[in-house]
Every structure is written in structure tokens, then in C-alpha cells.
Design a protein around this motif. Structure first.
Motif, PDB file in Angstrom:
ATOM      1  N   VAL A  58       4.780   6.267  -0.967  1.00 22.29           N
ATOM      2  CA  VAL A  58       5.471   7.360  -0.281  1.00 22.29           C
ATOM      3  C   VAL A  58       6.912   6.945  -0.010  1.00 22.29           C
ATOM      4  CG1 VAL A  58       3.389   8.271   0.825  1.00 22.29           C
ATOM      5  CG2 VAL A  58       4.765   6.557   2.013  1.00 22.29           C
ATOM      6  N   SER A  59       7.757   7.915   0.273  1.00 20.69           N
ATOM      7  CA  SER A  59       9.139   7.586   0.622  1.00 20.69           C
ATOM      8  C   SER A  59       9.167   6.939   2.003  1.00 20.69           C
ATOM      9  CB  SER A  59       9.998   8.852   0.617  1.00 20.69           C
ATOM     10  OG  SER A  59       9.617   9.705   1.687  1.00 20.69           O
ATOM     11  N   CYS A  80       8.512 -14.429  -6.694  1.00 18.83           N
ATOM     12  CA  CYS A  80       7.998 -14.025  -8.007  1.00 18.83           C
ATOM     13  C   CYS A  80       8.376 -12.581  -8.363  1.00 18.83           C
ATOM     14  CB  CYS A  80       6.481 -14.172  -8.045  1.00 18.83           C
ATOM     15  SG  CYS A  80       5.924 -15.881  -8.021  1.00 18.83           S
ATOM     16  N   GLY A  81       9.283 -11.999  -7.592  1.00 20.91           N
ATOM     17  CA  GLY A  81       9.637 -10.609  -7.835  1.00 20.91           C
ATOM     18  C   GLY A  81       8.707  -9.668  -7.087  1.00 20.91           C
ATOM     19  N   SER A  82       8.823  -8.378  -7.351  1.00 21.00           N
ATOM     20  CA  SER A  82       7.988  -7.387  -6.674  1.00 21.00           C
ATOM     21  C   SER A  82       7.755  -6.197  -7.585  1.00 21.00           C
ATOM     22  CB  SER A  82       8.675  -6.910  -5.381  1.00 21.00           C
ATOM     23  OG  SER A  82       9.739  -6.017  -5.700  1.00 21.00           O
ATOM     24  N   PRO A  83       6.712  -5.401  -7.316  1.00 17.06           N
ATOM     25  CA  PRO A  83       6.451  -4.211  -8.147  1.00 17.06           C
ATOM     26  C   PRO A  83       7.533  -3.145  -8.029  1.00 17.06           C
ATOM     27  CG  PRO A  83       4.979  -4.284  -6.250  1.00 17.06           C
ATOM     28  CD  PRO A  83       5.670  -5.599  -6.305  1.00 17.06           C
ATOM     29  N   PHE A  84       8.412  -3.272  -7.028  1.00 18.99           N
ATOM     30  CA  PHE A  84       9.495  -2.299  -6.886  1.00 18.99           C
ATOM     31  C   PHE A  84      10.468  -2.378  -8.059  1.00 18.99           C
ATOM     32  CE2 PHE A  84       8.096  -3.274  -2.531  1.00 18.99           C
ATOM     33  CZ  PHE A  84       7.751  -1.994  -2.120  1.00 18.99           C
ATOM     34  N   GLU A  85      10.450  -3.506  -8.769  1.00 21.93           N
ATOM     35  CA  GLU A  85      11.340  -3.684  -9.910  1.00 21.93           C
ATOM     36  C   GLU A  85      11.098  -2.644 -10.993  1.00 21.93           C
ATOM     37  OE1 GLU A  85      11.205  -7.661 -11.331  1.00 21.93           O
ATOM     38  OE2 GLU A  85      11.685  -8.548  -9.382  1.00 21.93           O
ATOM     39  N   TRP A  86       9.846  -2.182 -11.121  1.00 22.62           N
ATOM     40  CA  TRP A  86       9.572  -1.123 -12.101  1.00 22.62           C
ATOM     41  C   TRP A  86       9.129   0.183 -11.448  1.00 22.62           C
ATOM     42  CZ3 TRP A  86       6.729  -5.631 -11.646  1.00 22.62           C
ATOM     43  CH2 TRP A  86       5.406  -5.515 -11.221  1.00 22.62           C
ATOM     44  N   LEU A  87       8.524   0.104 -10.266  1.00 22.42           N
ATOM     45  CA  LEU A  87       8.096   1.335  -9.597  1.00 22.42           C
ATOM     46  C   LEU A  87       9.286   2.135  -9.059  1.00 22.42           C
ATOM     47  CD1 LEU A  87       5.029   0.047  -7.512  1.00 22.42           C
ATOM     48  CD2 LEU A  87       4.994   1.336  -9.667  1.00 22.42           C
ATOM     49  N   ASP A  88      10.357   1.439  -8.712  1.00 16.83           N
ATOM     50  CA  ASP A  88      11.542   2.086  -8.139  1.00 16.83           C
ATOM     51  C   ASP A  88      12.804   1.583  -8.849  1.00 16.83           C
ATOM     52  OD1 ASP A  88      12.698   3.912  -6.403  1.00 16.83           O
ATOM     53  OD2 ASP A  88      12.885   2.495  -4.753  1.00 16.83           O
ATOM     54  N   ASN A 120      -4.233  -1.448  11.005  1.00 19.66           N
ATOM     55  CA  ASN A 120      -5.088  -2.294  10.171  1.00 19.66           C
ATOM     56  C   ASN A 120      -4.763  -2.169   8.684  1.00 19.66           C
ATOM     57  OD1 ASN A 120      -6.705  -4.154  11.389  1.00 19.66           O
ATOM     58  ND2 ASN A 120      -8.577  -2.955  11.346  1.00 19.66           N
ATOM     59  N   ILE A 121      -3.518  -1.819   8.399  1.00 21.01           N
ATOM     60  CA  ILE A 121      -3.044  -1.719   7.018  1.00 21.01           C
ATOM     61  C   ILE A 121      -1.756  -2.519   6.871  1.00 21.01           C
ATOM     62  CG2 ILE A 121      -2.522  -0.185   5.080  1.00 21.01           C
ATOM     63  CD1 ILE A 121      -3.633   2.117   6.595  1.00 21.01           C
ATOM     64  N   GLN A 122      -1.587  -3.085   5.689  1.00 20.89           N
ATOM     65  CA  GLN A 122      -0.359  -3.801   5.357  1.00 20.89           C
ATOM     66  C   GLN A 122       0.354  -3.033   4.238  1.00 20.89           C
ATOM     67  OE1 GLN A 122      -0.734  -8.105   4.888  1.00 20.89           O
ATOM     68  NE2 GLN A 122       0.576  -8.006   3.075  1.00 20.89           N
ATOM     69  N   PHE A 123       1.631  -2.739   4.452  1.00 21.42           N
ATOM     70  CA  PHE A 123       2.454  -2.057   3.460  1.00 21.42           C
ATOM     71  C   PHE A 123       3.624  -2.949   3.082  1.00 21.42           C
ATOM     72  CE2 PHE A 123       0.478   1.335   5.949  1.00 21.42           C
ATOM     73  CZ  PHE A 123       0.063   2.237   4.983  1.00 21.42           C
ATOM     74  N   HIS A 128      13.327   1.808   0.539  1.00 19.60           N
ATOM     75  CA  HIS A 128      13.498   3.121  -0.087  1.00 19.60           C
ATOM     76  C   HIS A 128      12.160   3.818  -0.243  1.00 19.60           C
ATOM     77  CE1 HIS A 128      14.207   5.799  -3.740  1.00 19.60           C
ATOM     78  NE2 HIS A 128      14.920   6.336  -2.764  1.00 19.60           N
ATOM     79  N   ILE A 129      11.185   3.114  -0.801  1.00 19.78           N
ATOM     80  CA  ILE A 129       9.812   3.617  -0.869  1.00 19.78           C
ATOM     81  C   ILE A 129       8.892   2.605  -0.193  1.00 19.78           C
ATOM     82  CG2 ILE A 129      10.198   4.953  -2.977  1.00 19.78           C
ATOM     83  CD1 ILE A 129       8.762   2.721  -4.532  1.00 19.78           C
TER      84      ILE A 129
END
Length: 211
Positions: A58-59, A80-88, A120-123, A128-129
Motif C-alpha cells: 500500500v502507499s 543485501c538490498g531490498s525488494p523496493f529496488e524492483w517493486l518501486d 503484531n505485524i512487521q512492515f 513511499h510504499i
């Protein structure tokens, strides 16, 4: 009078036939299932899961309207980088410039990602997103949209294996814990992992192959 009587009887019979047809049509409609009860794929697209009725990605603005109370945050470098490199990717390029190399990071990006803890959640977020990372079943629910299957703290291992017959069970380091892996697609190793402890759903995590 006999002719009139026969005429009325015929009308009654026709009406009865019509009612019978209509009734059977209604019964047949009710028998049709509204959803599928068995998910037989080994893949789950991230767009096919809802966390407490919300999307996996989500935004930042939408996230703040959903989760108004934040327990804590932690910002650190993800080496090691992050998934934001391709997701955003488009926003990352616009904000930090092009990557320095195929394996490198964005030109002015320092590699810092913020982890948010709430309910009880980790984001994780790049400011930005916001991306779901790990959620415990104790206070949360996980829904497979395509099959209308909802999983929560009451979901037993037996029920899960019945609903997901092709899911492969993996052992973990803990004797009383097992997990099930569902890849996001057939190209990468990124996956949703469902962990069960003592026979009940414990938590779900979205795992990315980064290093």
C-alpha cells in the motif's frame, strides 16, 4: 359445467407445472458454490492475499490511514538490498537516480529501510510504499482472494492441509513447528511462508531472496 370444470383443472395443472419448474430452478441456483474451497496451486501472487482486508503493498499515506497506532519503528541499512529496488523502481530512480551498476544501488540512496511494528505485524517501507513483512495470526487474518479462504489463529494444521493439498510441508529448527512455502511466481524464489506451531497457524511471512 363439465367443460368449465375440465378447463379449470387444466389451468391448475399448468400453474402447478410452472411453480414446479420455478422451484427447481431456485434450488439448482442455491446448490452452486459461491467460491472454491480447495487451493491446489503451489504459487500465490502477492495481489491474491489480503492482510486484515488490506493489500500486501500500500502507499505510505494509505498505510497511515489504516494503522493509526504504531508501536515502534527501526531504520537501518539493508546490506543485501531490498525488494523496493524492483517493486518501486520508478520512484527509486526518480528520487535517488539510476543504479550505479546492475548489482549496485541507486546513485544517492544510502540503503536505509524502515521497519514498522504495529498490531503484531512487521512492515517495511522506503518512505513511499509500505510492504507487508511478517504477521502473527494472534491478531490478524490472511485471505486468499481467489478462493475466499481466510486463515487466522484458529486455523489448524489439519484444516490447512485439506484446503491446500499440494502444499509441501517443511521442517524447521523447532520440533513443534512446520512451515509451508508458496512461491510468488515460477521465476524467482520469493515466497509466502506459513508457519504452524503446535498444530495451529502461528505467523505468515513474505520472504525475498536478496543475498
Amino acid at each position: 359445467m363439465l367443460i368449465a370444470c375440465n378447463s379449470r383443472n387444466e389451468k391448475v395443472k399448468e400453474a402447478a407445472k410452472t411453480i414446479t419448474k420455478d422451484t427447481s430452478a431456485v434450488v439448482e441456483t442455491k446448490k452452486k458454490p459461491d467460491d472454491k474451497s480447495v487451493y491446489d496451486s503451489k504459487f500465490i501472487e502477492k495481489e491474491n492475499i489480503l492482510i486484515n482486508g488490506n493489500k500486501v503493498i500500500v502507499s505510505k499515506q494509505e498505510f497511515e490511514s489504516i494503522y493509526t497506532k504504531i508501536d515502534s519503528t527501526k531504520t537501518q541499512i539493508w546490506e543485501c538490498g531490498s525488494p523496493f529496488e524492483w517493486l518501486d523502481e520508478k520512484w527509486m530512480i526518480k528520487t535517488y537516480g539510476q543504479k550505479t551498476s546492475d548489482m549496485g544501488t541507486f546513485k544517492t540512496f544510502n540503503g536505509e529501510i524502515t521497519t514498522i511494528y504495529t498490531q503484531n505485524i512487521q512492515f517495511a517501507t522506503n518512505n513511499h510504499i509500505v510492504l507487508f513483512d511478517t504477521g502473527f495470526a494472534d491478531q490478524n487474518s490472511f485471505k486468499i482472494i481467489s478462493h475466499n479462504i481466510t486463515l487466522d489463529k484458529n486455523t489448524t494444521l489439519k484444516e490447512f492441509r485439506k484446503k491446500f493439498p499440494n502444499a509441501e510441508m517443511e521442517k524447521t529448527e523447532n520440533e513443534n513447528e512446520v512451515r509451508f512455502r508458496f512461491y510468488l511466481d515460477k521465476v524467482t524464489d520469493d515466497a509466502f511462508l506459513f508457519y504452524f506451531k503446535d498444530g495451529k497457524l502461528n505467523y505468515v511471512t513474505l520472504w525475498w531472496l536478496l543475498c
